[in-house]
Design a protein around this motif. Structure first.
Motif, PDB file in Angstrom:
ATOM      1  N   SER A  13       5.904   4.159   0.909  1.00  0.00           N
ATOM      2  CA  SER A  13       6.606   5.406   1.206  1.00  0.00           C
ATOM      3  C   SER A  13       7.581   5.230   2.362  1.00  0.00           C
ATOM      4  CB  SER A  13       5.588   6.500   1.542  1.00  0.00           C
ATOM      5  OG  SER A  13       6.239   7.721   1.804  1.00  0.00           O
ATOM      6  N   SER A  14       7.155   4.490   3.382  1.00  0.00           N
ATOM      7  CA  SER A  14       8.016   4.226   4.534  1.00  0.00           C
ATOM      8  C   SER A  14       9.255   3.436   4.138  1.00  0.00           C
ATOM      9  CB  SER A  14       7.221   3.469   5.600  1.00  0.00           C
ATOM     10  OG  SER A  14       8.052   3.075   6.663  1.00  0.00           O
ATOM     11  N   ASP A  30       0.840  -1.198   0.000  1.00  0.00           N
ATOM     12  CA  ASP A  30       0.000   0.000   0.000  1.00  0.00           C
ATOM     13  C   ASP A  30       0.877   1.251   0.000  1.00  0.00           C
ATOM     14  OD1 ASP A  30       0.160   1.172   2.982  1.00  0.00           O
ATOM     15  OD2 ASP A  30       0.166  -1.019   3.081  1.00  0.00           O
ATOM     16  N   LEU A  84       1.247   3.935   1.905  1.00  0.00           N
ATOM     17  CA  LEU A  84       1.936   4.371   3.128  1.00  0.00           C
ATOM     18  C   LEU A  84       3.122   3.478   3.447  1.00  0.00           C
ATOM     19  CD1 LEU A  84      -1.055   5.367   5.458  1.00  0.00           C
ATOM     20  CD2 LEU A  84       0.578   6.886   4.333  1.00  0.00           C
ATOM     21  N   THR A  85       2.924   2.161   3.313  1.00  0.00           N
ATOM     22  CA  THR A  85       4.021   1.220   3.574  1.00  0.00           C
ATOM     23  C   THR A  85       5.136   1.419   2.554  1.00  0.00           C
ATOM     24  OG1 THR A  85       2.452  -0.396   4.461  1.00  0.00           O
ATOM     25  CG2 THR A  85       4.639  -1.213   3.845  1.00  0.00           C
TER      26      THR A  85
END
Length: 279
Positions: free
Chosen positions: A180-181, A175, A177-178
């Motif tokens: 990007s992290s 996903d 957010l993951t």
């Protein structure tokens, strides 16, 4: 006596062709691929499905042998896989019967045979802490999320200390957010090596390519794919995601890459329309 003043590239792909035998005849996946990569560079390869991105990566890994041309690393011809190249795939490739710690230790133990056992354990601990998984070291792959599995795969790849890190759509199934992290984690680990590791990544994600890369290789559609264009990314490092995506140059590069890829689709659609009309 004439001196050779030519500077040898750290990684050199020269006139690369990769073809396969099929029931319908010889299929040329890529041809006339020429690319010089400096030590410590991050290069992304983008293009539509079937354009040979992963084929080029596999040639650098030594898992596919060229039918023409060559791949040279540090002046030596790549003839097969080796510990100087680490690979991270999209599907994690973790061994389900081993816990997180064991998945990394086994790779380190196999790649760094002469290293002291205590140093190997220290190395595993170091990289698990880097990706924030030390507290999850005793869990098995089925007990952790997809993002955590990819962290394990990245930590494992860095832990074997390869000169070149090859990433084959490593964040494609995650996903936003993951993903990007993990971009931030990857750059942190790269920075901790004093940016000495060379990274080549295959991706479909234009934003990902711009944020991570020094240069972006845009492929023509296959079969017999070639390099259409190479885009330089002169965004300052270290990169902060919020600041970087708002930089004018980021937006210019993104627009240019989108135009290159969309233009190719329009051309292909136009040719398809002509063929349908002719039929």
């Amino acid at each position: 006596m004439q001196l050779n003043t030519e500077i040898m590239s750290y990684l050199k792909i020269e006139d690369l062709e990769i073809a396969f035998k099929t029931p319908k005849g010889r299929y040329v996946a890529v041809q006339n691929i020429n690319l010089d990569v400096d030590k410590g560079e991050i290069i992304s390869i983008i293009g539509h499905s079937g354009c040979g991105k992963s084929t080029i990566l596999n040639a650098v890994a030594g898992m596919v042998q060229p039918t023409g041309g060559s791949v040279l690393l540090n002046g030596k011809k790549v003839k097969g896989p080796g510990p100087d190249r680490g690979i991270v795939f999209q599907n994690y490739s973790l061994l389900p019967w081993l816990c997180v710690y064991q998945n990394i230790y086994q790779a380190v133990d196999a790649a760094l045979k002469t290293e002291d056992k205590a140093d190997k354990h220290a190395r595993v601990e170091q990289y698990l802490k880097m990706v924030g998984l030390w507290d999850h070291r005793e869990k098995y792959p089925k007990q952790i999320s997809g993002g955590m599995k990819q962290r394990v795969a990245i930590a494992r790849a860095f832990a074997i200390d390869p000169e070149v890190l090859l990433l084959d759509e490593p964040f494609g199934a995650l996903d936003a957010l993951t993903k990007s992290s993990l971009h931030i984690e990857l750059l942190k680990m790269w920075n901790l090596t004093q940016r000495s590791k060379t990274i080549i990544m295959v991706t479909h994600d234009i934003e990902e390519a711009i944020f991570l890369s020094d240069r972006i290789v845009v492929m023509n559609n296959g079969p017999a794919s070639t390099i259409r264009e190479i885009e330089n990314v002169h965004l300052p490092r270290p990169r902060n995601k919020k600041e970087t995506v708002n930089m004018p140059e980021y937006k210019v590069i993104r627009e240019r890459l989108l135009n290159l890829l969309v233009d190719k689709v329009v051309i292909d659609d136009s040719e398809l329309y002509k063929e349908e009309q002719a039929a």
